[in-house]
Design a protein around this motif. Structure first.
Motif, PDB file in Angstrom:
ATOM      1  N   HIS A   1      41.816  16.783  65.189  1.00 24.53           N
ATOM      2  CA  HIS A   1      40.697  15.943  64.760  1.00 24.53           C
ATOM      3  C   HIS A   1      39.976  16.473  63.528  1.00 24.53           C
ATOM      4  CE1 HIS A   1      41.099  13.840  68.560  1.00 24.53           C
ATOM      5  NE2 HIS A   1      41.076  15.003  69.167  1.00 24.53           N
ATOM      6  N   SER A   2      40.263  17.698  63.128  1.00 22.26           N
ATOM      7  CA  SER A   2      39.569  18.301  61.988  1.00 22.26           C
ATOM      8  C   SER A   2      40.570  18.632  60.895  1.00 22.26           C
ATOM      9  CB  SER A   2      38.859  19.583  62.423  1.00 22.26           C
ATOM     10  OG  SER A   2      37.828  19.298  63.326  1.00 22.26           O
ATOM     11  N   ARG A   3      40.024  18.997  59.741  1.00 18.52           N
ATOM     12  CA  ARG A   3      40.853  19.413  58.613  1.00 18.52           C
ATOM     13  C   ARG A   3      40.611  20.890  58.348  1.00 18.52           C
ATOM     14  NH1 ARG A   3      37.728  15.912  56.119  1.00 18.52           N
ATOM     15  NH2 ARG A   3      37.501  17.314  54.345  1.00 18.52           N
ATOM     16  N   ALA A   4      41.621  21.552  57.843  1.00 15.52           N
ATOM     17  CA  ALA A   4      41.518  22.984  57.539  1.00 15.52           C
ATOM     18  C   ALA A   4      40.341  23.265  56.609  1.00 15.52           C
ATOM     19  CB  ALA A   4      42.818  23.488  56.933  1.00 15.52           C
TER      20      ALA A   4
ATOM     21  N   PHE B   1      42.919  28.108  60.886  1.00 18.31           N
ATOM     22  CA  PHE B   1      43.038  26.743  61.401  1.00 18.31           C
ATOM     23  C   PHE B   1      44.508  26.437  61.674  1.00 18.31           C
ATOM     24  CE2 PHE B   1      43.815  22.215  60.761  1.00 18.31           C
ATOM     25  CZ  PHE B   1      42.914  21.673  61.661  1.00 18.31           C
ATOM     26  N   CYS B   2      44.787  25.933  62.859  1.00 14.15           N
ATOM     27  CA  CYS B   2      46.127  25.493  63.241  1.00 14.15           C
ATOM     28  C   CYS B   2      46.037  24.037  63.668  1.00 14.15           C
ATOM     29  CB  CYS B   2      46.668  26.321  64.399  1.00 14.15           C
ATOM     30  SG  CYS B   2      46.842  28.082  64.065  1.00 14.15           S
ATOM     31  N   GLU B   3      46.757  23.179  62.970  1.00 16.17           N
ATOM     32  CA  GLU B   3      46.736  21.760  63.307  1.00 16.17           C
ATOM     33  C   GLU B   3      47.605  21.498  64.529  1.00 16.17           C
ATOM     34  OE1 GLU B   3      47.414  17.430  61.174  1.00 16.17           O
ATOM     35  OE2 GLU B   3      47.602  19.256  60.010  1.00 16.17           O
TER      36      GLU B   3
ATOM     37  N   ASP C   1      35.288  25.872  55.286  1.00 19.70           N
ATOM     38  CA  ASP C   1      33.949  25.782  54.695  1.00 19.70           C
ATOM     39  C   ASP C   1      32.875  26.244  55.678  1.00 19.70           C
ATOM     40  OD1 ASP C   1      34.954  24.818  52.311  1.00 19.70           O
ATOM     41  OD2 ASP C   1      34.439  22.721  52.729  1.00 19.70           O
ATOM     42  N   ARG C   2      33.012  25.851  56.924  1.00 15.82           N
ATOM     43  CA  ARG C   2      32.000  26.180  57.934  1.00 15.82           C
ATOM     44  C   ARG C   2      32.124  27.602  58.460  1.00 15.82           C
ATOM     45  NH1 ARG C   2      31.300  20.955  61.838  1.00 15.82           N
ATOM     46  NH2 ARG C   2      29.360  21.984  62.367  1.00 15.82           N
TER      47      ARG C   2
END
Length: 110
Positions: A67-70, A82-84, A75-76
């Motif tokens: 549901h999110s992007r790397a 991050f692993c999709e 940025d946060r």
């Protein structure tokens, strides 16, 4: 449970899993993990408030999400991985080893 077994098989001690932010908050009061594998969407909402707290305490973060992007995660939470989804075991193993190989293998959570 597959993730829990995989992390345990890597030689790390697992505290968790937690299906909700509230459950995880209670767990980290007792013990702060060296690293956390976080699904962005939990039963009681997005994991970002919990991730912020962990990040501020120095816990290394690995996010897995469909549901999110790397870029949003980076940025946060600078330094997070991050692993999709779908995430393969070797991707999470590589992420944890990147964070923890130089430390004692005793504290990882999901």
């Amino acid at each position: 449970m597959d993730l829990e077994m995989m992390v345990g098989d890597m030689g790390y001690r697992v505290i968790g899993p937690c299906a909700s932010r509230s459950e995880a908050r209670l767990m980290i009061i007792k013990e702060r993990p060296d690293a956390a594998i976080l699904d962005v969407q939990l039963r009681d909402g997005e994991v970002f408030p919990l991730a912020k707290r962990l990040h501020e305490c120095g816990t290394r973060l690995v996010f897995q999400s469909g549901h999110s992007r790397a870029e949003e995660i980076e940025d946060r939470f600078p330094g997070a991985i991050f692993c999709e989804k779908p995430v393969w075991g070797h991707q999470l193993e590589e992420a944890l080893r990147q964070f923890l190989d130089s430390e004692p293998k005793n504290d990882a959570t999901n």
